[in-house]
Design a protein around this motif. Structure first.
Motif, short mmCIF file in Angstrom:
data_model
loop_
_atom_site.label_atom_id
_atom_site.label_comp_id
_atom_site.label_asym_id
_atom_site.label_seq_id
_atom_site.Cartn_x
_atom_site.Cartn_y
_atom_site.Cartn_z
N GLY A 220 0.80 -1.23 0.04
CA GLY A 220 -0.08 0.03 0.10
C GLY A 220 0.73 1.24 0.09
N THR B 259 2.35 3.15 -2.61
CA THR B 259 2.04 3.24 -4.19
C THR B 259 2.82 4.44 -4.81
OG1 THR B 259 -0.06 4.20 -4.27
CG2 THR B 259 0.25 1.61 -4.09
N ARG C 257 -3.62 1.62 3.68
CA ARG C 257 -2.71 1.04 2.47
C ARG C 257 -3.68 1.61 1.19
NH1 ARG C 257 -0.68 -4.16 3.64
NH2 ARG C 257 -1.12 -4.70 1.60
N ARG C 258 -2.72 2.26 0.51
CA ARG C 258 -3.35 2.99 -0.71
C ARG C 258 -3.17 2.13 -2.10
NH1 ARG C 258 -0.33 6.72 -2.64
NH2 ARG C 258 1.54 6.45 -1.49
N GLU C 259 -4.11 2.25 -2.93
CA GLU C 259 -4.29 1.87 -4.25
C GLU C 259 -3.32 2.37 -5.13
OE1 GLU C 259 -8.13 1.43 -5.19
OE2 GLU C 259 -8.89 0.35 -3.64
#
Length: 472
Positions: free
Chosen positions: A152, A154, A464-466
């Motif tokens: 995550g 990114t 948690r990033r996309e």
């Protein structure tokens, strides 16, 4: 707990509508138009908490995609901790930050990330994510980029400035961009020609030019424009998306705009200081006062029209995001490290508390629309950094990060007024805003209301990033 925000005007990137916002626990569950009884005739009676928003705007919580809490720099570190900095952010209507993990040359990327998790965990008042600074590009760090995307993280920041500290040469930058092209991550770039700047700094000091204003004079617009062009060309070769941070020079933004006109996935960020402050008025303040406003990229000349052009590029969409680059230092014992030598002044300004207000004044002054305000401060940064859907929107299913903003209120900025950052001065002392943050909710919990702080240390969760959701 169910919460109803009643009677306000919900503002999105596409318009504004009168609607009540129903929240259940940490999520928004419904927007209810006046007279709509499909969810029951008496929502206010059934909700456990009712927030009155008549005559006020209801907007998604601010997303500040560029902060530096506890960042080591110049022999000291940023004065805001994750606790104090996120609390100040909440006061200003920002409900999400994305901070920068710092990898030093020779350090494992994974070890630096673990250090930042330790710093932030259990301390943040609002939700937070991380970008990763790559202080050294080698085989290990390139492999780590793939690993971190799965965790995550990114987006990765590189520096064309600060030789011997963060600097990457063109070959290293190209390799990192090629890896980003493969794994879908976003390259963020500090675009200044650092080796040329170092020559200019050494020459200025040799001439006895040691004042804070000389910080700006030795980082002329040409060093930003040249590096911006070079970064775009390298990204073009690699086929990688590029996000250029804290743009301040109108010539650099014009170069970015030209690349965007060709359809390249390049994006620009600016900061409030480049909209309002200047080299002459702030960096050129009498004595050592100008040190308060030393940051990089530097403040630009108002006589040359940079500020007006930055506003224009916000209107046209060539600049996509307004973040703060929040990196605060106190005058005593920190900024004063550079007394007699501007090159030793820690670079940074504290603004995380004031971004929404300062940009809203742009709405009042007719520089941007109300919808563009929301887009710049919340929705686009959420999309840029893989958070949209959870953050950056008032819609069913989204996290209940909500700001009630009072356009009839007033905000006086300065120490002892609206100032909760861990600093002994304000870069925005004396600024008056025709609007006011009224109520702030983070995942359904009221953190600011009635002029009081109701948040708690540790409420904020790691995000948690996309991958970037803004790419063509």
């Amino acid at each position: 707990m169910t919460t109803l925000i009643r009677g306000g005007t919900v503002v999105s990137t596409t318009g504004r509508t009168k609607a009540d916002v129903l929240i259940d626990g940490e999520r928004i569950v419904a927007l209810v138009a006046p007279g709509d009884t499909s969810l029951g005739a008496d929502l206010a009676g059934s909700a456990e908490v009712v927030i009155e928003a008549e005559g006020k705007y209801v907007i998604p919580g601010g997303v500040d995609g560029h902060t530096h809490m506890e960042m080591p720099f110049g022999g000291t570190q940023a004065s805001d901790t994750f606790e104090t900095g996120t609390r100040a952010a909440a006061w200003g209507g920002t409900t999400t930050i994305v901070d920068f993990v710092v990898q030093k040359t020779g350090e494992r990327v994974q070890d630096s990330l673990a250090t930042w998790h330790d710093k932030a965990a259990g301390d943040c008042a609002i939700d937070y994510g991380f970008h990763q600074i790559l202080g050294g590009v080698d085989e290990d760090s390139l492999k780590a980029m793939d690993e971190l995307v799965g965790e995550g993280i990114t987006s990765f920041k590189l520096f064309m400035a600060y030789p011997g500290v963060f600097y990457s040469d063109d070959g290293q930058i190209l390799r990192a961009m090629q890896r980003a092209s493969d794994n879908g991550s976003l390259i963020m770039m500090h675009a200044e020609n650092g080796t040329a700047i170092d020559v200019l700094v050494a020459q200025a000091l040799a001439r006895g030019e040691t004042d804070p204003i000389d910080h700006g004079r030795t980082r002329p617009w040409e060093t930003e424009e040249e590096a911006t062009h070079r970064a775009i060309m390298l990204a073009r070769i690699a086929g990688a998306p590029l996000y250029i941070v804290h743009m301040s020079a109108k010539q650099a933004v014009a170069t970015l705009a030209a690349a965007r006109g060709e359809g390249l996935n390049v994006f620009g960020e600016t900061c409030p200081q480049y909209l309002y402050l200047s080299l002459e008025e702030q960096l050129g303040a009498p004595g050592f006062e100008g040190a308060k406003w030393v940051c990089s990229t530097p403040l630009r000349s108002r006589a040359e029209g940079h500020q007006d052009e930055i506003w224009r590029h916000l209107r046209t969409g060539d600049l996509s995001v307004v973040s703060t680059d929040h990196c605060p230092f106190c005058m005593k014992e920190q900024k004063e490290l550079g007394l007699g030598d501007f090159s030793k002044i820690p670079n940074g300004i504290g603004s995380v508390e004031h971004r929404l207000d300062l940009l809203y004044q742009g709405v009042v002054d007719g520089k941007i629309s109300l919808e563009r305000w929301v887009e710049l401060c919340s929705t686009t940064p959420a999309r840029m950094f893989g958070l949209y859907g959870r953050k950056g929107v008032i819609a069913p299913g989204a996290d209940a990060d909500v700001v009630v903003y009072d356009p009839h209120g007033h905000t006086s900025i300065g120490v002892g007024k609206t100032h909760h950052m861990n600093m002994d001065y304000s870069a925005w002392e004396g600024f008056e805003i025709e609007g006011k943050v009224d109520t702030v909710l983070s995942r359904g919990s009221v953190v600011i209301s009635d002029g009081d702080y109701h948040g708690t240390k540790g409420h904020g969760k790691f995000l948690r990033r996309e991958l970037c959701q803004n790419l063509i």
